[in-house]
Design a protein around this motif. Structure first.
Motif, PDB file in Angstrom:
ATOM      1  N   PRO A 253      14.171 -51.412  59.544  1.00 53.05           N
ATOM      2  CA  PRO A 253      15.359 -51.196  58.732  1.00 53.05           C
ATOM      3  C   PRO A 253      15.130 -51.668  57.287  1.00 53.05           C
ATOM      4  O   PRO A 253      14.410 -52.621  57.054  1.00 53.05           O
ATOM      5  CB  PRO A 253      16.444 -52.010  59.414  1.00 53.05           C
ATOM      6  N   SER A 254      15.768 -50.984  56.387  1.00 55.14           N
ATOM      7  CA  SER A 254      15.633 -51.295  54.969  1.00 55.14           C
ATOM      8  C   SER A 254      16.985 -51.720  54.400  1.00 55.14           C
ATOM      9  O   SER A 254      17.945 -50.947  54.427  1.00 55.14           O
ATOM     10  CB  SER A 254      15.121 -50.068  54.214  1.00 55.14           C
ATOM     11  N   LEU A 255      17.051 -52.939  53.880  1.00 53.89           N
ATOM     12  CA  LEU A 255      18.296 -53.394  53.267  1.00 53.89           C
ATOM     13  C   LEU A 255      18.633 -52.546  52.048  1.00 53.89           C
ATOM     14  O   LEU A 255      19.797 -52.223  51.814  1.00 53.89           O
ATOM     15  CB  LEU A 255      18.184 -54.867  52.875  1.00 53.89           C
ATOM     16  N   GLY A 256      17.606 -52.171  51.276  1.00 50.54           N
ATOM     17  CA  GLY A 256      17.839 -51.327  50.103  1.00 50.54           C
ATOM     18  C   GLY A 256      18.430 -49.983  50.486  1.00 50.54           C
ATOM     19  O   GLY A 256      19.370 -49.493  49.846  1.00 50.54           O
TER      20      GLY A 256
ATOM     21  N   MET B 123      20.142 -49.354  53.178  1.00 55.65           N
ATOM     22  CA  MET B 123      21.503 -49.588  53.656  1.00 55.65           C
ATOM     23  C   MET B 123      22.480 -49.686  52.486  1.00 55.65           C
ATOM     24  O   MET B 123      23.558 -49.098  52.508  1.00 55.65           O
ATOM     25  CB  MET B 123      21.571 -50.879  54.476  1.00 55.65           C
ATOM     26  N   VAL B 124      22.086 -50.418  51.437  1.00 58.68           N
ATOM     27  CA  VAL B 124      22.950 -50.555  50.259  1.00 58.68           C
ATOM     28  C   VAL B 124      23.134 -49.197  49.586  1.00 58.68           C
ATOM     29  O   VAL B 124      24.260 -48.833  49.207  1.00 58.68           O
ATOM     30  CB  VAL B 124      22.370 -51.595  49.272  1.00 58.68           C
ATOM     31  N   GLU B 125      22.061 -48.433  49.451  1.00 63.48           N
ATOM     32  CA  GLU B 125      22.161 -47.091  48.852  1.00 63.48           C
ATOM     33  C   GLU B 125      23.104 -46.207  49.657  1.00 63.48           C
ATOM     34  O   GLU B 125      23.896 -45.454  49.088  1.00 63.48           O
ATOM     35  CB  GLU B 125      20.776 -46.449  48.765  1.00 63.48           C
ATOM     36  N   ARG B 126      23.013 -46.262  50.970  1.00 63.59           N
ATOM     37  CA  ARG B 126      23.882 -45.457  51.838  1.00 63.59           C
ATOM     38  C   ARG B 126      25.345 -45.876  51.654  1.00 63.59           C
ATOM     39  O   ARG B 126      26.229 -45.015  51.553  1.00 63.59           O
ATOM     40  CB  ARG B 126      23.460 -45.620  53.302  1.00 63.59           C
ATOM     41  N   ALA B 127      25.600 -47.167  51.609  1.00 61.81           N
ATOM     42  CA  ALA B 127      26.966 -47.642  51.384  1.00 61.81           C
ATOM     43  C   ALA B 127      27.491 -47.114  50.058  1.00 61.81           C
ATOM     44  O   ALA B 127      28.621 -46.607  49.978  1.00 61.81           O
ATOM     45  CB  ALA B 127      27.010 -49.172  51.407  1.00 61.81           C
TER      46      ALA B 127
ATOM     47  N   LEU C 115      31.260 -47.034  49.124  1.00 59.75           N
ATOM     48  CA  LEU C 115      31.556 -48.378  49.613  1.00 59.75           C
ATOM     49  C   LEU C 115      30.750 -49.429  48.854  1.00 59.75           C
ATOM     50  O   LEU C 115      29.703 -49.120  48.289  1.00 59.75           O
ATOM     51  CB  LEU C 115      31.210 -48.485  51.104  1.00 59.75           C
ATOM     52  N   ASN C 116      31.211 -50.652  48.878  1.00 62.95           N
ATOM     53  CA  ASN C 116      30.440 -51.779  48.364  1.00 62.95           C
ATOM     54  C   ASN C 116      29.687 -52.399  49.527  1.00 62.95           C
ATOM     55  O   ASN C 116      30.130 -52.340  50.676  1.00 62.95           O
ATOM     56  CB  ASN C 116      31.355 -52.833  47.732  1.00 62.95           C
TER      57      ASN C 116
ATOM     58  N   GLY D 299      20.646 -54.390  45.045  1.00 61.47           N
ATOM     59  CA  GLY D 299      21.875 -53.732  44.626  1.00 61.47           C
ATOM     60  C   GLY D 299      23.128 -54.155  45.353  1.00 61.47           C
ATOM     61  O   GLY D 299      24.146 -53.452  45.306  1.00 61.47           O
ATOM     62  N   PHE D 300      23.113 -55.303  46.041  1.00 61.03           N
ATOM     63  CA  PHE D 300      24.315 -55.761  46.725  1.00 61.03           C
ATOM     64  C   PHE D 300      25.431 -56.003  45.720  1.00 61.03           C
ATOM     65  O   PHE D 300      25.196 -56.388  44.579  1.00 61.03           O
ATOM     66  CB  PHE D 300      24.041 -57.053  47.515  1.00 61.03           C
TER      67      PHE D 300
END
Length: 171
Positions: free
Chosen positions: A1-4, A6-10, A15-16, A51-52
């Protein structure tokens, strides 16, 4: 899994994305000052680079200096002060302090999360202890917000846009 990713998808969904910086399951409590500073710096750089939009800072590890997190991450990231009601813009009542002391909780001082007439280093703060799967806990936590809604405490009250009070309500 990629946190980056996930943030891009949000963000693509409008969404934030937020990150829980220091959890209570494995609280870090034994790092020396140098290691603590390195860990906080690296974490802050990662949060910004990924990018959070927001972070949650809990009271159960040594990484709870909200003022330092604000300095490291800048002003664009929202900070949640999740100190189980133990560090809010006003002093808690004795009954609330007794409940908080029964929870896994590390005492903190106001210097760790500056909040004064010029503003706070965080944008939202928890007014209650962790919720339990009991009706009494739900009502107690919900009621913990009431004193922050009092308009007599200031021109806008203590819970207002840019500085929201909230109870722990998810179980």
């Amino acid at each position: 899994p990629s946190l980056g990713a996930m943030v891009e998808r949000a963000h693509a969904l409008g969404l934030n994305a937020g990150f829980y910086l220091n959890n209570c399951v494995c609280p870090e409590l034994c790092l020396d000052a140098t290691a603590e500073a390195r860990a906080m710096d690296a974490t802050a750089r990662a949060v910004v680079a990924l990018g959070f939009d927001a972070v949650k800072i809990d009271s159960c590890s040594q990484f709870r200096n909200i003022t330092r997190w604000r300095e490291l991450m800048g002003g664009e990231i929202l900070i949640e002060n999740c100190f189980q009601g133990g560090l809010t813009p006003v002093t808690r009542s004795a009954s609330m302090s007794a409940v908080i002391s029964g929870q896994p909780h590390i005492p903190v001082t106001a210097s760790l999360a500056a909040c004064n007439g010029s503003g706070c280093t965080y944008q939202y703060y928890r007014t209650s202890s962790d919720i339990r799967a009991e009706w009494e806990s739900v009502l107690f936590n919900l009621n913990s917000v009431a004193e922050y809604l009092d308009l007599g405490s200031g021109p806008q009250g203590l819970s207002r846009p840019g500085l929201w009070a909230y109870p722990d309500m998810l179980e």
